[in-house]
Design a protein around this motif. Sequence first.
Motif, mmCIF file in Angstrom:
data_model
loop_
_atom_site.group_PDB
_atom_site.id
_atom_site.type_symbol
_atom_site.label_atom_id
_atom_site.label_comp_id
_atom_site.label_asym_id
_atom_site.label_seq_id
_atom_site.Cartn_x
_atom_site.Cartn_y
_atom_site.Cartn_z
ATOM 1 N N MET A 35 0.942 -1.096 0.123
ATOM 2 C CA MET A 35 0.053 -0.032 0.186
ATOM 3 C C MET A 35 0.991 1.326 0.142
ATOM 4 S SD MET A 35 -2.733 1.034 2.782
ATOM 5 C CE MET A 35 -3.642 -0.504 2.753
ATOM 6 N N ASN A 36 0.764 2.085 -0.893
ATOM 7 C CA ASN A 36 1.619 3.328 -1.374
ATOM 8 C C ASN A 36 1.201 4.185 -0.236
ATOM 9 O OD1 ASN A 36 3.312 1.979 -3.172
ATOM 10 N ND2 ASN A 36 1.814 2.847 -4.952
ATOM 11 N N ASN A 37 -0.116 4.445 0.050
ATOM 12 C CA ASN A 37 -0.429 5.651 0.923
ATOM 13 C C ASN A 37 -1.497 4.979 1.775
ATOM 14 O OD1 ASN A 37 0.375 7.704 -1.127
ATOM 15 N ND2 ASN A 37 -1.192 7.025 -2.437
ATOM 16 N N LEU A 38 -1.485 5.552 2.918
ATOM 17 C CA LEU A 38 -2.137 5.214 4.126
ATOM 18 C C LEU A 38 -3.455 6.065 4.222
ATOM 19 C CD1 LEU A 38 0.380 5.019 7.000
ATOM 20 C CD2 LEU A 38 -0.898 3.067 5.768
ATOM 21 N N PRO A 39 -4.630 5.708 4.635
ATOM 22 C CA PRO A 39 -5.828 6.372 4.692
ATOM 23 C C PRO A 39 -5.561 7.718 5.654
ATOM 24 C CG PRO A 39 -6.341 4.295 5.410
ATOM 25 C CD PRO A 39 -4.950 4.383 5.550
ATOM 26 N N LYS A 40 -6.322 8.645 5.174
ATOM 27 C CA LYS A 40 -6.262 9.858 6.082
ATOM 28 C C LYS A 40 -7.102 9.828 7.255
ATOM 29 C CE LYS A 40 -5.377 12.549 1.785
ATOM 30 N NZ LYS A 40 -5.828 13.502 0.901
ATOM 31 N N ILE A 41 -6.825 10.588 8.243
ATOM 32 C CA ILE A 41 -7.525 10.548 9.525
ATOM 33 C C ILE A 41 -8.824 11.213 9.354
ATOM 34 C CG2 ILE A 41 -7.830 11.566 11.960
ATOM 35 C CD1 ILE A 41 -5.684 9.343 11.537
ATOM 36 N N ASN A 42 -9.225 12.100 8.470
ATOM 37 C CA ASN A 42 -10.677 12.543 8.217
ATOM 38 C C ASN A 42 -11.327 11.394 7.527
ATOM 39 O OD1 ASN A 42 -9.111 13.336 5.878
ATOM 40 N ND2 ASN A 42 -11.082 14.128 5.179
ATOM 41 N N GLN A 43 -10.782 10.903 6.848
ATOM 42 C CA GLN A 43 -11.506 9.622 5.962
ATOM 43 C C GLN A 43 -12.130 8.556 7.146
ATOM 44 O OE1 GLN A 43 -8.628 8.302 3.351
ATOM 45 N NE2 GLN A 43 -9.141 9.962 1.658
ATOM 46 N N LEU A 44 -11.124 8.168 8.107
ATOM 47 C CA LEU A 44 -11.412 7.223 8.887
ATOM 48 C C LEU A 44 -12.458 7.485 9.892
ATOM 49 C CD1 LEU A 44 -7.834 5.826 9.942
ATOM 50 C CD2 LEU A 44 -9.620 4.930 8.390
ATOM 51 N N LYS A 45 -12.376 9.074 10.300
ATOM 52 C CA LYS A 45 -13.363 9.643 11.218
ATOM 53 C C LYS A 45 -14.798 9.738 10.439
ATOM 54 C CE LYS A 45 -12.191 12.986 13.866
ATOM 55 N NZ LYS A 45 -11.413 14.347 14.417
ATOM 56 N N ASN A 46 -14.835 9.944 9.149
ATOM 57 C CA ASN A 46 -16.073 9.867 8.420
ATOM 58 C C ASN A 46 -16.560 8.590 8.575
ATOM 59 O OD1 ASN A 46 -16.029 12.649 7.973
ATOM 60 N ND2 ASN A 46 -14.936 12.510 6.035
ATOM 61 N N LEU A 47 -15.891 7.565 8.016
ATOM 62 C CA LEU A 47 -16.264 6.221 8.257
ATOM 63 C C LEU A 47 -16.929 5.797 9.497
ATOM 64 C CD1 LEU A 47 -16.881 3.382 6.991
ATOM 65 C CD2 LEU A 47 -14.467 2.646 7.610
ATOM 66 N N ARG A 48 -16.145 6.187 10.684
ATOM 67 C CA ARG A 48 -16.599 5.972 12.003
ATOM 68 C C ARG A 48 -18.063 6.690 12.302
ATOM 69 N NH1 ARG A 48 -12.895 7.696 16.995
ATOM 70 N NH2 ARG A 48 -13.447 9.608 16.276
ATOM 71 N N ALA A 49 -18.353 7.956 11.676
ATOM 72 C CA ALA A 49 -19.619 8.625 11.840
ATOM 73 C C ALA A 49 -20.523 8.010 11.114
ATOM 74 C CB ALA A 49 -19.407 9.979 11.373
ATOM 75 N N ILE A 50 -20.163 7.313 9.853
ATOM 76 C CA ILE A 50 -21.307 6.703 9.136
ATOM 77 C C ILE A 50 -21.709 5.382 10.076
ATOM 78 C CG2 ILE A 50 -21.740 5.372 6.934
ATOM 79 C CD1 ILE A 50 -19.956 7.473 5.780
ATOM 80 N N ILE A 51 -20.792 4.631 10.383
ATOM 81 C CA ILE A 51 -21.153 3.409 11.003
ATOM 82 C C ILE A 51 -22.017 3.793 12.346
ATOM 83 C CG2 ILE A 51 -20.183 1.636 12.493
ATOM 84 C CD1 ILE A 51 -17.682 1.698 10.806
ATOM 85 N N GLN A 52 -21.697 4.870 12.911
ATOM 86 C CA GLN A 52 -22.389 5.327 14.246
ATOM 87 C C GLN A 52 -23.829 5.878 13.870
ATOM 88 O OE1 GLN A 52 -20.569 8.663 16.330
ATOM 89 N NE2 GLN A 52 -22.378 8.656 17.948
ATOM 90 N N TYR A 53 -24.039 6.793 13.017
ATOM 91 C CA TYR A 53 -25.269 7.195 12.596
ATOM 92 C C TYR A 53 -25.967 6.391 11.456
ATOM 93 C CZ TYR A 53 -23.412 11.196 15.341
ATOM 94 O OH TYR A 53 -23.089 12.000 16.372
ATOM 95 N N GLY A 54 -25.471 5.351 10.798
ATOM 96 C CA GLY A 54 -26.143 4.529 9.958
ATOM 97 C C GLY A 54 -26.571 4.873 8.607
ATOM 98 N N SER A 55 -26.033 6.081 8.281
ATOM 99 C CA SER A 55 -26.183 6.330 6.858
ATOM 100 C C SER A 55 -25.352 7.531 6.805
ATOM 101 C CB SER A 55 -27.449 6.916 6.434
ATOM 102 O OG SER A 55 -27.855 8.003 7.027
ATOM 103 N N ILE A 56 -25.022 7.871 5.358
ATOM 104 C CA ILE A 56 -23.803 9.105 4.831
ATOM 105 C C ILE A 56 -24.839 10.206 5.235
ATOM 106 C CG2 ILE A 56 -22.920 10.120 3.025
ATOM 107 C CD1 ILE A 56 -22.268 7.471 1.742
ATOM 108 N N ARG A 57 -25.905 10.300 4.932
ATOM 109 C CA ARG A 57 -26.805 11.550 5.260
ATOM 110 C C ARG A 57 -26.843 12.056 6.481
ATOM 111 N NH1 ARG A 57 -33.271 12.654 3.512
ATOM 112 N NH2 ARG A 57 -33.241 14.770 4.281
ATOM 113 N N ALA A 58 -27.167 11.031 7.508
ATOM 114 C CA ALA A 58 -27.259 11.441 8.810
ATOM 115 C C ALA A 58 -26.043 11.753 9.586
ATOM 116 C CB ALA A 58 -27.673 10.319 9.534
ATOM 117 N N ALA A 59 -24.828 10.934 9.001
ATOM 118 C CA ALA A 59 -23.330 11.275 9.566
ATOM 119 C C ALA A 59 -22.962 12.566 9.006
ATOM 120 C CB ALA A 59 -22.475 10.189 8.979
#
Length: 300
Positions: free
Chosen positions: A1-25
């Motif tokens: 893997m040449n690039n690692l994920p960005k922190i804001n991307q991980l935090k966005n994925l965590r928010a989607i998991i928490q709130y159940g949808s991209i719209r709610a997150a």
Amino acid sequence: MNNLPKINQLKNLRAIIQYGSIRAASQAVHQTQSAMTRSIQELEKTLGVTLLDRTARGALLTEMGRLFEPRMNLVLNELERAVDEIRQQESATNGTVVFGCSHLPAFGIMPGVLTKFQQRHPKAALTVIEGQLSELLGSLRLGRMDFFIGIITPDIALHEFSEEQLSVAKFCVFAHKDHPLAECQSLLELRNAKWYLPTASTGFFSAIEKVVFPGGKGPDCSVLYGDSTTIAEQLILAEGYLSVGPQAMLELPWLKEKLCQVNVKETLPNGNYSLIYRQQQTLTPIAKLLINEIRHEFIK
């Protein structure tokens, strides 16, 4: 893997998991829906896998997403705590502490400790999660909690934790002083009673239930499970439930005139109360200060 994920991307994925949808997150974290969608697409491109299935019910983790989530949470939790620890170096009395404790500390010891601690350190943010070790161990392993205070048993592996024994408590059966079964002398006489017992899939309270019902539950027996000391108090005092707990609870000022020990001939196992925290997790200065206060209270 040449690039690692960005922190804001991980935090966005965590928010989607928490709130159940991209719209709610996106609404919860104050981003546009398109910006969050683009962030997740870039994360999936970096990883080379699909993490989310977009469905009519919302966003669901794929098999790869479920594999990725626990380690992602561990990384974010560790990073957030590292930032918090660095900030605390400037002022050791600031910062956050999240810890778990079982019912004896929650009921008798911790309220006084926390009140005094917050008076001395008013900028500290404290979160207490009440429960048994078997229920909270996952959060402790993921770094969501700084430490745990409660009963430790050999059937739960704690190889990655540091453990410090605090006290040994004698356990007993207790009831309201006017309970019709208060004078019983054997657990067999209580097999048809109403019981409130701490939740535990493994560990001390899973084992103690077998002791409480040596001949099995009676046909009229009912058992409620939970980790709320408030509910336990109301069920015992107002609804005629029996329960088990440390004898020390009978000495609490607001309970000693209302509760009594049911003096059964059988001996209940003692509870070994300990402090545990992950060996690989450096405790923050504010967490160390709180632990020192707790140690002092237990050895008084």
